[in-house]
Write an enzyme that holds these catalytic residues in place. Structure first.
Site, PDB file in Angstrom:
ATOM      1  N   HIS A  23      38.345 -36.736 -64.883  1.00 44.50           N
ATOM      2  CA  HIS A  23      37.397 -37.024 -63.449  1.00 44.50           C
ATOM      3  C   HIS A  23      38.117 -38.391 -62.960  1.00 44.50           C
ATOM      4  CE1 HIS A  23      34.594 -37.990 -60.386  1.00 44.50           C
ATOM      5  NE2 HIS A  23      34.009 -36.888 -60.542  1.00 44.50           N
ATOM      6  N   GLY A  52      32.007 -37.731 -52.775  1.00 47.81           N
ATOM      7  CA  GLY A  52      30.915 -38.787 -52.544  1.00 47.81           C
ATOM      8  C   GLY A  52      31.303 -39.409 -50.884  1.00 47.81           C
ATOM      9  N   GLU A  69      39.442 -31.600 -57.620  1.00 43.15           N
ATOM     10  CA  GLU A  69      38.457 -32.656 -56.608  1.00 43.15           C
ATOM     11  C   GLU A  69      39.560 -33.588 -55.917  1.00 43.15           C
ATOM     12  OE1 GLU A  69      34.429 -32.906 -58.570  1.00 43.15           O
ATOM     13  OE2 GLU A  69      35.731 -34.236 -59.557  1.00 43.15           O
ATOM     14  N   SER A 128      31.903 -33.412 -52.226  1.00 41.97           N
ATOM     15  CA  SER A 128      30.937 -33.226 -51.066  1.00 41.97           C
ATOM     16  C   SER A 128      30.581 -31.747 -51.026  1.00 41.97           C
ATOM     17  CB  SER A 128      31.468 -34.042 -49.784  1.00 41.97           C
ATOM     18  OG  SER A 128      31.749 -35.307 -49.953  1.00 41.97           O
ATOM     19  N   ASN A 137      27.572 -32.743 -61.998  1.00 44.84           N
ATOM     20  CA  ASN A 137      27.997 -33.733 -62.728  1.00 44.84           C
ATOM     21  C   ASN A 137      27.113 -35.137 -62.148  1.00 44.84           C
ATOM     22  OD1 ASN A 137      29.341 -36.163 -63.663  1.00 44.84           O
ATOM     23  ND2 ASN A 137      31.036 -36.039 -62.256  1.00 44.84           N
ATOM     24  N   GLU A 178      37.144 -40.637 -61.360  1.00 40.61           N
ATOM     25  CA  GLU A 178      36.501 -41.865 -61.520  1.00 40.61           C
ATOM     26  C   GLU A 178      36.958 -42.799 -62.659  1.00 40.61           C
ATOM     27  OE1 GLU A 178      32.491 -40.740 -60.680  1.00 40.61           O
ATOM     28  OE2 GLU A 178      33.253 -40.383 -58.485  1.00 40.61           O
ATOM     29  N   LYS A 184      27.089 -38.219 -63.062  1.00 37.81           N
ATOM     30  CA  LYS A 184      27.898 -39.372 -63.148  1.00 37.81           C
ATOM     31  C   LYS A 184      26.543 -40.333 -63.833  1.00 37.81           C
ATOM     32  CE  LYS A 184      30.410 -37.917 -59.226  1.00 37.81           C
ATOM     33  NZ  LYS A 184      31.333 -38.273 -58.118  1.00 37.81           N
TER      34      LYS A 184
HETATM   35  P1  13P Z   1      30.117 -35.301 -54.912  1.00 43.47           P
HETATM   36  O1  13P Z   1      29.575 -33.777 -54.691  1.00 43.47           O
HETATM   37  O2  13P Z   1      28.971 -36.306 -54.753  1.00 43.47           O
HETATM   38  O3  13P Z   1      31.436 -35.726 -53.683  1.00 43.47           O
HETATM   39  O4  13P Z   1      31.180 -35.766 -56.244  1.00 43.47           O
HETATM   40  C1  13P Z   1      31.875 -34.833 -56.643  1.00 43.47           C
HETATM   41  C2  13P Z   1      32.392 -35.003 -57.986  1.00 43.47           C
HETATM   42  O5  13P Z   1      32.890 -36.140 -58.136  1.00 43.47           O
HETATM   43  C3  13P Z   1      31.960 -33.941 -58.916  1.00 43.47           C
HETATM   44  O6  13P Z   1      32.587 -34.240 -60.187  1.00 43.47           O
END
Ligand code: 13P
Length: 252
Positions: free
Chosen positions: A96, A174, A168, A214, A9, A98, A11
């Site tokens: 997601h 992150g 997740e 992560s 992803n 976010e 982002k």
């Molecule tokens: P990270 O791998 O940067 O923690 O992000 C995970 C994520 O949100 C994938 O959709």
């Protein structure tokens, strides 16, 4: 047998030129050293049409990170599931954390998006997961179950077969703070149980459940070794071809 999947992803990272470079690099790497799992990259909308022809579709699938909850019309700035599909993409990430947190996407809105994505022949990578306070209060199962119920439980069994789940935990995204492989396994097994109750044992056995948060080359192998962890949804480590490849190789 359910599929093993490593999905990236991106982002809101990489301009068009940088995205094209990363996609090419990954395609070259995986052509030279074939993956032992399905690989998908999910990119910003603007990359999709340019990246699609650069990928060997036998090796790397392509997806968007979102789509609209409306089919078409006067929705300035939105991108429909049909538009995503027309670029050559086969997947879309929906739900997601976010998008839930910053863009106020509710279970109801996500239900609309899922329906439109499936109606347009996209496979949905549907994300679920609790925030830190919910985990600390021991409410993670309840939260995740409500997310599944709220957006997926009106699907038919056939429709559900085009869903990939991604657990997740928001506190692991992150932050560098990965869930332990035991925490991931515990939740994935719980999710599979919820799916079994609603869609039956076969559907539960066949659905791929990815872990996200992560995940990196150094911890992927331990996470993927768990019986209910079928791969990963990768953020930061999907932005460098070598790191992403390192996670893909955890399946070897
Ligand atoms: P990270 O791998 O940067 O923690 O992000 C995970 C994520 O949100 C994938 O959709």
């Amino acid at each position: 047998m359910r599929k093993k999947i490593v999905a990236g992803n991106w982002k809101m990272n990489k301009n068009l030129q940088e995205g094209i470079e990363l996609a090419k690099e990954l395609n070259t790497m995986l052509s030279a050293d074939k993956p032992n799992c399905d690989v998908v990259i999910c990119t910003p909308f603007i990359h999709l049409a340019s990246v699609a022809p650069l990928l060997d579709s036998q090796l790397i699938g392509l997806g968007a990170e979102n789509c609209a909850d409306k089919a078409s019309g006067a929705y300035t700035g939105e991108v429909s599931a049909e538009m995503v599909k027309s670029t050559g993409a086969q997947y879309v990430i929906l739900g997601h954390s976010e998008r839930r947190a910053y863009y106020h996407e509710t279970n109801e809105i996500l239900k609309e998006k899922i329906n439109l994505a499936l109606a347009n022949g996209l496979k949905v990578i549907f994300c679920i997961g609790e925030v830190l306070e919910e985990r600390e209060a021991g409410k993670q199962n309840e939260v995740v179950k409500a997310q599944l119920e709220g957006s997926l439980f009106d699907l038919t069994g056939d429709e559900f077969s085009n869903i990939i789940l991604a657990y997740e935990p928001v506190w692991a995204i992150g932050t560098g703070k990965t869930a332990t492989s035991d925490q991931a396994e515990e939740m994935h097994a719980f999710i599979r149980g919820v799916i079994a109750e609603k869609f039956g044992k076969d559907a539960a056995e066949n659905v791929s459940i990815l872990y996200g948060g992560s995940c990196k080359p150094s911890n992927a192998k331990e996470l993927f070794a768990k019986p209910d962890v079928d791969g990963g949804l990768i953020g930061g480590a999907a932005l460098k071809a070598a790191d992403f490849k390192g996670i893909i190789d955890a399946w070897k």
